[in-house]
Design a protein around this motif. Structure first.
Motif, mmCIF file in Angstrom:
data_model
loop_
_atom_site.group_PDB
_atom_site.id
_atom_site.type_symbol
_atom_site.label_atom_id
_atom_site.label_comp_id
_atom_site.label_asym_id
_atom_site.label_seq_id
_atom_site.Cartn_x
_atom_site.Cartn_y
_atom_site.Cartn_z
ATOM 1 N N ARG A 118 0.835 -1.214 0.000
ATOM 2 C CA ARG A 118 0.000 0.000 0.000
ATOM 3 C C ARG A 118 0.865 1.257 0.000
ATOM 4 O O ARG A 118 0.530 2.247 -0.642
ATOM 5 C CB ARG A 118 -0.937 0.014 1.208
ATOM 6 N N ALA A 119 1.985 1.210 0.726
ATOM 7 C CA ALA A 119 2.907 2.357 0.742
ATOM 8 C C ALA A 119 3.465 2.594 -0.656
ATOM 9 O O ALA A 119 3.552 3.740 -1.107
ATOM 10 C CB ALA A 119 4.025 2.127 1.742
ATOM 11 N N TYR A 120 3.810 1.517 -1.355
ATOM 12 C CA TYR A 120 4.293 1.657 -2.734
ATOM 13 C C TYR A 120 3.209 2.240 -3.636
ATOM 14 O O TYR A 120 3.493 3.048 -4.522
ATOM 15 C CB TYR A 120 4.754 0.310 -3.300
ATOM 16 N N SER A 121 1.961 1.827 -3.416
ATOM 17 C CA SER A 121 0.877 2.346 -4.255
ATOM 18 C C SER A 121 0.695 3.842 -4.039
ATOM 19 O O SER A 121 0.430 4.583 -4.981
ATOM 20 C CB SER A 121 -0.428 1.593 -3.994
ATOM 21 N N LYS A 122 0.855 4.304 -2.824
ATOM 22 C CA LYS A 122 0.775 5.749 -2.559
ATOM 23 C C LYS A 122 1.966 6.473 -3.196
ATOM 24 O O LYS A 122 1.820 7.584 -3.710
ATOM 25 C CB LYS A 122 0.729 6.013 -1.063
ATOM 26 N N ASP A 123 3.125 5.834 -3.167
ATOM 27 C CA ASP A 123 4.322 6.433 -3.766
ATOM 28 C C ASP A 123 4.149 6.644 -5.264
ATOM 29 O O ASP A 123 4.480 7.704 -5.794
ATOM 30 C CB ASP A 123 5.556 5.555 -3.523
#
Length: 185
Positions: A118-123
């Motif tokens: 999810r953090a990568y998707s926000k990035d």
């Protein structure tokens, strides 16, 4: 005083984490280009936009009829929400030094760390916003002229406009690290 110092340290850490989270800007750009290209390929034929809303003294409608393909509305519909759609992407590790952006169909079926994914998707969504901010005017003009079609979005966006991919990195795409849908989950 300690609380504000801690908040400052956390803020600085967050900024550096987001700024450095997209290591391979070329792969991320290709993922954004792929999503935009998908939007172009899924466009349905539309009627012209009838802007003849004003009546003259004889009761005749006055104004323009605009071809949808060259309209600002088409550009807005293609680009608006593009970066929100990038939140469906995450980074998948292929091996020790290769990663690719993949579209996730079902986050519950993801086998990797969901919080990290999810953090990568926000990035990538944040990266998309910066990318569009840099290139939106040029992309809009190319879409309106009809010179941005299916098959050339990645080259135009990632090589020509943003310069995130060098012309020699065509082999990068051939290696499968273009965020292709072949890795869809």
């Amino acid at each position: 005083m300690e609380g504000s110092m801690l908040a400052t340290v956390i803020l600085i850490f967050t900024i550096f984490t987001v700024a450095s989270s997209i290591d391979d800007k070329c792969a991320a750009c290709n993922a954004v280009a792929e999503e935009l290209e998908w939007g172009l390929s899924k466009e349905k034929p539309r009627n012209h936009l009838d802007m003849r809303h004003r009546l003259d003294s004889q009761g005749q409608r006055r104004g323009k009829v605009i071809d949808y393909r060259v309209s600002e509305l088409r550009v807005v519909e293609l680009l608006d929400g593009l970066c929100d759609k990038m939140q469906d992407y995450t980074l998948r590790k292929i091996d020790s030094n290769r990663q690719e952006w993949i579209k996730v169909d079902n986050w519950d079926n993801l086998t990797t760390d969901k919080q990290e994914a999810r953090a990568y998707s926000k990035d990538i969504s944040t990266y998309c916003g910066r990318l569009l901010e840099e290139t939106e005017d040029e992309i809009a003009e190319l879409i309106k002229k009809g010179s941005l079609g299916v098959g050339d979005v990645s080259k135009v966006l990632c090589q020509d406009l943003s310069k995130h991919c060098s012309k020699t990195s065509a082999s990068h795409e051939e290696n499968g690290s273009n965020g292709g849908s072949d890795g869809e989950l």
